[in-house]
Design an enzyme around this catalytic site. Sequence first.
Site, mmCIF file in Angstrom:
data_model
loop_
_atom_site.group_PDB
_atom_site.id
_atom_site.type_symbol
_atom_site.label_atom_id
_atom_site.label_comp_id
_atom_site.label_asym_id
_atom_site.label_seq_id
_atom_site.Cartn_x
_atom_site.Cartn_y
_atom_site.Cartn_z
ATOM 1 N N ASP A 102 0.833 -1.211 0.000
ATOM 2 C CA ASP A 102 0.000 0.000 0.000
ATOM 3 C C ASP A 102 0.868 1.262 0.000
ATOM 4 O O ASP A 102 2.050 1.212 0.352
ATOM 5 C CB ASP A 102 -0.911 0.026 1.240
HETATM 6 N N1 URA Z 1 -1.382 -5.905 3.765
HETATM 7 C C1 URA Z 1 -1.866 -4.646 3.776
HETATM 8 O O1 URA Z 1 -2.914 -4.383 4.322
HETATM 9 N N2 URA Z 1 -1.130 -3.676 3.182
HETATM 10 C C2 URA Z 1 0.054 -3.914 2.578
HETATM 11 O O2 URA Z 1 0.683 -2.980 2.056
HETATM 12 C C3 URA Z 1 0.543 -5.230 2.579
HETATM 13 C C4 URA Z 1 -0.193 -6.205 3.190
#
Ligand code: URA
Length: 230
Positions: A102
């Site tokens: 993310d």
């Molecule tokens: N899970 C999430 O919620 N975000 C990420 O960036 C990676 C795994």
Amino acid sequence: MRLDRFLGNLPCYNRQQVRLLLIQRRVRVDGAVVADPLHEVREFSRVEVDEQLHQAGRPPRYLMLHKPTGCVSATQDPQHQTVLDLLPAELRDDLHIAGRLDYNTTGLMILTNDGQWSRRLTQPRTKLPKVYRVQTEDEIGTHYVDKFREGFYFAFEDLTTLPAQLDILAPREARLAIVEGRYHQVKRMFGYFQNKVVGLHRERMGPIELDPALAPGEFRALSSAEIAAV
Ligand code: URA
């Protein structure tokens, strides 16, 4: 793809001719004569028959990047900086991301042009753990551990997550190992307890650990041992 299929798919040879070419030892893959029809031809292989080049091949490439916050895991984005923008332009060509993170997640990101290799790293069936350090808004209860092991039902995908290992490190901090990479998976798992993830950092993907010498935004090529370990 098998060598005999690769050659048979070319407009210049039929199956009978392919068999003959192989028996006559006229086919070379990556410079070496190959007579085995089952020999695997990849997009990286150079394939020649006599002096004729049928596929030039290209080098496989594997990079690890320390993803900083504030950039998107995409190869292009009209608004935001992408992880590829962190690489020099001449290195960006044909790379894809093995396991997105993310916008505000930091840590290990692997970029490669080898799809077969990256699938081994990311597919749940290979069960390679992706290890995250997680910081949360509220305290993490000891009862979380069993729930992470049991799995969470994700209605949108209609699946239950595979067993995950949660180790509580501090009242609001844990290390989590998951073998999948569902959309916002870690945040949704903690969301089950209405506990917001406020910091998320990927430390490891299978056998590959984020190099502590890399500052956020820095990258390096994977070593041959790291590539071979997947
Ligand atoms: N899970 C999430 O919620 N975000 C990420 O960036 C990676 C795994």
